[in-house]
Scaffold this motif. Structure first.
Motif, short mmCIF file in Angstrom:
data_model
loop_
_atom_site.label_atom_id
_atom_site.label_comp_id
_atom_site.label_asym_id
_atom_site.label_seq_id
_atom_site.Cartn_x
_atom_site.Cartn_y
_atom_site.Cartn_z
N CYS A 137 0.83 -1.20 0.00
CA CYS A 137 0.00 0.00 0.00
C CYS A 137 0.87 1.26 0.00
O CYS A 137 1.98 1.25 0.52
CB CYS A 137 -0.92 0.02 1.22
N THR A 138 0.34 2.32 -0.57
CA THR A 138 1.07 3.59 -0.65
C THR A 138 0.78 4.45 0.58
O THR A 138 -0.22 4.26 1.29
CB THR A 138 0.68 4.37 -1.91
N ALA A 139 1.64 5.42 0.82
CA ALA A 139 1.48 6.32 1.97
C ALA A 139 0.17 7.08 1.87
O ALA A 139 -0.24 7.51 0.79
CB ALA A 139 2.65 7.29 2.03
N PRO A 145 -17.72 7.37 0.69
CA PRO A 145 -17.04 8.02 1.82
C PRO A 145 -16.49 7.00 2.82
O PRO A 145 -17.06 6.76 3.88
CB PRO A 145 -18.15 8.88 2.44
N ARG A 146 -15.40 6.40 2.44
CA ARG A 146 -14.76 5.35 3.25
C ARG A 146 -13.25 5.49 3.13
O ARG A 146 -12.72 5.77 2.05
CB ARG A 146 -15.18 3.98 2.75
N ILE A 147 -12.56 5.33 4.26
CA ILE A 147 -11.09 5.32 4.28
C ILE A 147 -10.65 4.10 5.09
O ILE A 147 -11.04 3.95 6.25
CB ILE A 147 -10.50 6.59 4.91
N ALA A 148 -9.88 3.21 4.48
CA ALA A 148 -9.31 2.05 5.18
C ALA A 148 -7.80 2.15 5.10
O ALA A 148 -7.24 2.28 4.00
CB ALA A 148 -9.80 0.75 4.54
N VAL A 149 -7.14 2.10 6.25
CA VAL A 149 -5.69 2.25 6.28
C VAL A 149 -5.06 1.19 7.17
O VAL A 149 -5.67 0.71 8.13
CB VAL A 149 -5.27 3.64 6.78
N PHE A 158 3.43 8.57 12.89
CA PHE A 158 2.71 7.37 12.48
C PHE A 158 3.09 7.00 11.05
O PHE A 158 3.40 7.86 10.23
CB PHE A 158 1.19 7.60 12.55
N ASP A 159 3.06 5.71 10.79
CA ASP A 159 3.22 5.18 9.44
C ASP A 159 1.82 4.76 8.99
O ASP A 159 1.22 3.86 9.58
CB ASP A 159 4.17 4.00 9.47
N VAL A 160 1.27 5.44 7.98
CA VAL A 160 -0.11 5.21 7.55
C VAL A 160 -0.12 4.88 6.07
O VAL A 160 0.43 5.62 5.25
CB VAL A 160 -0.99 6.45 7.82
N ARG A 161 -0.74 3.76 5.69
CA ARG A 161 -0.81 3.31 4.30
C ARG A 161 -2.28 3.15 3.89
O ARG A 161 -3.08 2.52 4.59
CB ARG A 161 -0.12 1.96 4.14
N LEU A 162 -2.65 3.71 2.75
CA LEU A 162 -4.01 3.60 2.24
C LEU A 162 -4.23 2.19 1.69
O LEU A 162 -3.57 1.78 0.74
CB LEU A 162 -4.27 4.64 1.16
N ALA A 163 -5.19 1.47 2.27
CA ALA A 163 -5.46 0.09 1.86
C ALA A 163 -6.75 -0.06 1.08
O ALA A 163 -6.91 -1.00 0.30
CB ALA A 163 -5.50 -0.81 3.09
N GLY A 164 -7.70 0.84 1.29
CA GLY A 164 -9.00 0.73 0.61
C GLY A 164 -9.77 2.02 0.75
O GLY A 164 -9.39 2.94 1.47
N GLY A 165 -10.89 2.11 0.06
CA GLY A 165 -11.67 3.33 0.09
C GLY A 165 -11.05 4.39 -0.80
O GLY A 165 -10.52 4.08 -1.87
N ALA A 166 -11.09 5.62 -0.37
CA ALA A 166 -10.63 6.73 -1.21
C ALA A 166 -9.84 7.74 -0.38
O ALA A 166 -9.89 7.72 0.85
CB ALA A 166 -11.82 7.42 -1.89
N ARG A 167 -9.14 8.59 -1.08
CA ARG A 167 -8.41 9.67 -0.43
C ARG A 167 -9.34 10.86 -0.18
O ARG A 167 -10.39 10.99 -0.82
CB ARG A 167 -7.22 10.10 -1.28
N PRO A 168 -8.98 11.73 0.75
CA PRO A 168 -9.76 12.96 0.94
C PRO A 168 -9.89 13.74 -0.36
O PRO A 168 -9.03 13.68 -1.24
CB PRO A 168 -8.93 13.73 1.97
N MET A 169 -11.01 14.46 -0.45
CA MET A 169 -11.33 15.31 -1.61
C MET A 169 -11.46 14.49 -2.90
O MET A 169 -10.87 14.79 -3.92
CB MET A 169 -10.29 16.43 -1.74
N THR A 170 -12.27 13.40 -2.79
CA THR A 170 -12.65 12.59 -3.95
C THR A 170 -14.17 12.47 -3.93
O THR A 170 -14.72 11.41 -3.63
CB THR A 170 -11.99 11.19 -3.88
N PRO A 171 -14.90 13.57 -4.19
CA PRO A 171 -16.35 13.64 -3.93
C PRO A 171 -17.19 12.54 -4.56
O PRO A 171 -18.23 12.19 -4.03
CB PRO A 171 -16.74 15.02 -4.48
N GLY A 172 -16.76 11.98 -5.70
CA GLY A 172 -17.57 10.97 -6.35
C GLY A 172 -17.41 9.58 -5.77
O GLY A 172 -18.14 8.66 -6.14
#
Length: 267
Positions: A133-135, A166-170, A149-163
């Motif tokens: 996963c990416t940072a 609304p989920r962030i998994a890290v 903290f070391d935080v990696r995006l695993a699923g969902g979306a990044r902030p400011m992706t309106p379409g």
């Protein structure tokens, strides 16, 4: 483990010292979000104070935080027993800063009892491992405390992706070359990622956690690797507020906590 410059979590917590009717701390600048503590750190201070001022507590089962104002400047943290029963203890904790009351917490602890009621927590979603996963945080947009903290995006979306949903998994772990254990370290980590409401933002705007409740499902949560999987989803948003559901698993796939959060959004 990611190495960072600044004050490690364990050292920062050890700087809590007796004074002014409770414990006192001047937070290092590298642990701030702007000029205040972020919600997870404020909660961690409450849990740490409860343990320091009330020894021999059973495991933390539930924590409810109302974040009333900025936790800035010198902080005074208090923790008083509301009631102590045969197996449960309820503690009320507070954080007061130079701007006035910052947080109130109600912490419930419970000893292990024999029970015929047993159910395994839900399994985590199938997501890539942290090494694939990416940072999550962009270097030029990360809040000050995020360097710890070391935080990696695993699923969902990044902030400011309106379409997007609304989920962030890290995947997230403490940095600073350490793997701190205990409830305060887990509380600090569990709120180190911005609300999933930010996915719906068309551009960056202020937001603030109002209330946060955590229910722990394991007596002594631990992660052999230091990695934890945090999945956050917005249930509904409107009128300047967003309701969020959160789940936390360890690296063995065991559910360790469920949480609810109410966030104020200023957009």
């Amino acid at each position: 483990m990611t190495q960072t410059a600044g004050t490690p979590f364990r050292m920062m917590m050890q700087s809590l010292a007796p004074g002014e009717g409770g414990l006192v701390i001047d937070l290092p600048e590298d642990w701030l979000q702007g000029r205040t503590a972020y919600g997870g750190l404020t909660g961690a201070l409450c849990v740490e104070a409860a343990a320091r001022l009330n020894p021999d507590l059973p495991p933390l089962r539930s924590a409810h935080f109302a974040l009333a104002g900025p936790a800035s400047g010198r902080l005074i943290v208090t923790a008083e027993v509301v009631r102590r029963g045969k197996s449960a203890v309820v503690i009320e904790a507070s954080v007061t800063g130079e701007a006035g009351p910052a947080a109130r917490a109600l912490l419930t602890y419970g000893g292990v009892r024999e029970s015929r009621v047993m159910r395994t927590g839900e399994a985590p979603p199938v997501l890539p491992p942290p090494e694939d996963c990416t940072a999550f945080f962009a270097a030029d947009r990360a809040p000050g405390f995020a360097r710890h903290f070391d935080v990696r995006l695993a699923g969902g979306a990044r902030p400011m992706t309106p379409g997007a949903e609304p989920r962030i998994a890290v995947w997230i772990r403490h940095g600073d070359g350490e793997v701190p254990a205990g409830a305060p370290a887990l509380v600090a980590l569990a709120d180190a990622v911005p609300s999933a409401a930010l996915v719906l933002f068309p551009e960056f705007a202020p937001f603030s956690t109002m209330t946060w409740s955590l229910d722990f499902t394991i007596d002594a949560p631990s992660s052999a690797s230091g990695w934890w999987l945090l999945d956050s989803r917005i249930d509904a948003a409107g009128g300047g507020y967003a309701a969020q559901d959160m789940s936390l698993w360890n690296d063995a796939g065991h559910l360790v906590a469920r949480a609810r959060q109410m966030v104020a959004v200023f957009i």
